[in-house]
Design an enzyme around this catalytic site. Structure first.
Site, PDB file in Angstrom:
ATOM      1  N   ASN A  22       0.864  -1.180   0.000  1.00 46.75           N
ATOM      2  CA  ASN A  22       0.000   0.000   0.000  1.00 46.75           C
ATOM      3  C   ASN A  22       0.904   1.235   0.000  1.00 46.75           C
ATOM      4  O   ASN A  22       1.460   1.590   1.027  1.00 46.75           O
ATOM      5  CB  ASN A  22      -0.895  -0.023   1.253  1.00 46.75           C
ATOM      6  CG  ASN A  22      -1.723   1.237   1.383  1.00 46.75           C
ATOM      7  OD1 ASN A  22      -1.832   2.030   0.445  1.00 46.75           O
ATOM      8  ND2 ASN A  22      -2.314   1.429   2.555  1.00 46.75           N
ATOM      9  N   LYS A  34       0.075   4.218  -0.275  1.00 46.91           N
ATOM     10  CA  LYS A  34      -0.613   5.399   0.275  1.00 46.91           C
ATOM     11  C   LYS A  34      -0.398   6.600  -0.647  1.00 46.91           C
ATOM     12  O   LYS A  34      -0.312   6.441  -1.855  1.00 46.91           O
ATOM     13  CB  LYS A  34      -0.140   5.674   1.708  1.00 46.91           C
ATOM     14  CG  LYS A  34      -0.141   4.420   2.576  1.00 46.91           C
ATOM     15  CD  LYS A  34      -0.016   4.712   4.035  1.00 46.91           C
ATOM     16  CE  LYS A  34       0.143   3.421   4.793  1.00 46.91           C
ATOM     17  NZ  LYS A  34      -0.036   3.559   6.216  1.00 46.91           N
ATOM     18  N   HIS A  84      -9.500   1.003   4.805  1.00 44.98           N
ATOM     19  CA  HIS A  84      -8.223   1.197   5.499  1.00 44.98           C
ATOM     20  C   HIS A  84      -8.455   2.121   6.695  1.00 44.98           C
ATOM     21  O   HIS A  84      -9.267   3.035   6.637  1.00 44.98           O
ATOM     22  CB  HIS A  84      -7.188   1.801   4.540  1.00 44.98           C
ATOM     23  CG  HIS A  84      -5.804   1.784   5.109  1.00 44.98           C
ATOM     24  ND1 HIS A  84      -5.374   2.725   6.017  1.00 44.98           N
ATOM     25  CD2 HIS A  84      -4.774   0.925   4.930  1.00 44.98           C
ATOM     26  CE1 HIS A  84      -4.125   2.434   6.362  1.00 44.98           C
ATOM     27  NE2 HIS A  84      -3.742   1.350   5.721  1.00 44.98           N
ATOM     28  N   GLU A 123      -6.906   4.537   7.788  1.00 44.53           N
ATOM     29  CA  GLU A 123      -6.738   5.973   7.502  1.00 44.53           C
ATOM     30  C   GLU A 123      -7.994   6.529   6.836  1.00 44.53           C
ATOM     31  O   GLU A 123      -8.344   7.688   7.050  1.00 44.53           O
ATOM     32  CB  GLU A 123      -5.481   6.178   6.638  1.00 44.53           C
ATOM     33  CG  GLU A 123      -4.219   5.972   7.463  1.00 44.53           C
ATOM     34  CD  GLU A 123      -3.044   5.406   6.690  1.00 44.53           C
ATOM     35  OE1 GLU A 123      -3.035   5.493   5.454  1.00 44.53           O
ATOM     36  OE2 GLU A 123      -2.126   4.874   7.354  1.00 44.53           O
ATOM     37  N   GLU A 166      -5.578  -5.259  10.381  1.00 44.67           N
ATOM     38  CA  GLU A 166      -4.525  -4.270  10.599  1.00 44.67           C
ATOM     39  C   GLU A 166      -4.781  -3.525  11.901  1.00 44.67           C
ATOM     40  O   GLU A 166      -5.548  -2.539  11.920  1.00 44.67           O
ATOM     41  CB  GLU A 166      -4.503  -3.255   9.455  1.00 44.67           C
ATOM     42  CG  GLU A 166      -4.268  -3.848   8.088  1.00 44.67           C
ATOM     43  CD  GLU A 166      -3.660  -2.811   7.156  1.00 44.67           C
ATOM     44  OE1 GLU A 166      -2.570  -3.061   6.659  1.00 44.67           O
ATOM     45  OE2 GLU A 166      -4.275  -1.748   6.956  1.00 44.67           O
ATOM     46  N   GLY A 184       2.299   1.929  10.654  1.00 44.39           N
ATOM     47  CA  GLY A 184       3.244   3.041  10.532  1.00 44.39           C
ATOM     48  C   GLY A 184       3.963   3.393  11.819  1.00 44.39           C
ATOM     49  O   GLY A 184       4.605   4.433  11.907  1.00 44.39           O
ATOM     50  N   SER A 186       3.218  -2.550  10.252  1.00 43.87           N
ATOM     51  CA  SER A 186       4.674  -2.599  10.420  1.00 43.87           C
ATOM     52  C   SER A 186       5.283  -3.960  10.067  1.00 43.87           C
ATOM     53  O   SER A 186       6.179  -4.445  10.765  1.00 43.87           O
ATOM     54  CB  SER A 186       5.069  -2.175  11.842  1.00 43.87           C
ATOM     55  OG  SER A 186       4.699  -0.822  12.060  1.00 43.87           O
TER      56      SER A 186
END
Ligand code: PEP
Length: 253
Positions: A9, A11, A97, A99, A169, A175, A215
């Site tokens: 991904n 992003k 996701h 985010e 996730e 991250g 991660s």
């Protein structure tokens, strides 16, 4: 069908030239070094999808988008539909996701519609779920993830659910450099698979790929991917570095 999958991904990263350079590096290294049969996907920003797809040609590596609209067309400035992605032969799309949930207010109801839009146009959704840190600290992570799965996916019938790839996730691992332990990952993946089995039956649940994201790095990929219910990974930061991404793909075995 249940497969080992490693999806990167990207992003909102890279310029066009950088995207092309990264794609060329990954292509070369995968051809030279990867001996397993994992499905490899590059989820690029929308503007680079076609360029990267053309660059990949008939290679085994596929492309994916990072989002799509719940609508097929219309006055939705700035949005991209599943129909558009399909018209470019983009096979995968990440949906839900964390985010998107956190910064764009996407919830289960909306994601159910996005999942439907993707399936309507023959795309494979990579559906993300996962709990924030405070939820895990309150020991409510299993309850929350089950709710996320149920809200967005459980209106699907047994044939449709098998077209979904799920990515667990944990938000606290995305991250942050803080990876879930293999025990934490396996526990949640098994919970999701049991939840799928309870709704759709054991055989169907066994056919669904459940990826881990958060991660994933070259030094932890192998042990995570070795867990019985972990079918590969959704990789953010490390997918931006060709060497790291390819080492992670090799972690599939
Ligand atoms: C992600 O964005 O889906 C992700 C897992 O990011 P990272 O690998 O950087 O934690």
């Amino acid at each position: 069908m249940r497969k080992k999958i490693v999806a990167g991904n990207w992003k909102m990263n890279k310029t066009l030239a950088e995207a092309q350079a990264l794609t060329a590096e990954v292509l070369g290294m995968v051809a030279d070094e990867v001996t397993n049969d994992a499905v490899i996907i590059l989820c690029t920003p929308f503007p680079f999808l076609l360029t990267v797809k053309n660059q990949l040609g008939t290679n085994r590596i596929a492309v994916g988008a990072q989002n799509c609209s719940e609508h097929d067309s219309g006055a939705y400035t700035g949005e991209v539909s599943a129909a558009m992605l399909k018209s470019m032969n983009i096979p995968y799309v990440i949906l839900g996701h964390s985010e998107r949930r956190q910064y764009f207010g996407e919830d289960g109801q909306l994601l159910a519609k996005k999942v439907d839009a993707a399936l309507r146009h023959g795309l494979t959704p990579i559906f993300c779920c996962g709990e924030p840190l405070d939820v895990r600290e309150k020991n409510q992570h299993i309850e929350l993830v089950k709710k996320q799965v149920e809200e967005a996916l459980f209106h699907l019938d047994a044939a449709a659910i098998q077209k979904i790839v799920i990515a667990y996730e944990p938000v606290w691992a995305i991250g942050t450099g803080k990876t879930a332990t293999t025990a934490q990952a396996q526990e949640m993946h098994a919970v999701i698979r049991q939840q799928l089995a309870a709704k759709y039956g054991h055989t169907v649940a066994q056919e669904i790929s459940i990826l881990y994201g958060g991660s994933v790095k070259p030094d932890n990929a192998k042990e995570l991917f070795a867990c019985a219910d972990v079918d590969g990974g959704l990789v953010g930061g490390a997918s931006l570095k060709s060497r790291d991404f390819v080492e992670i793909i090799k972690g599939v075995g």
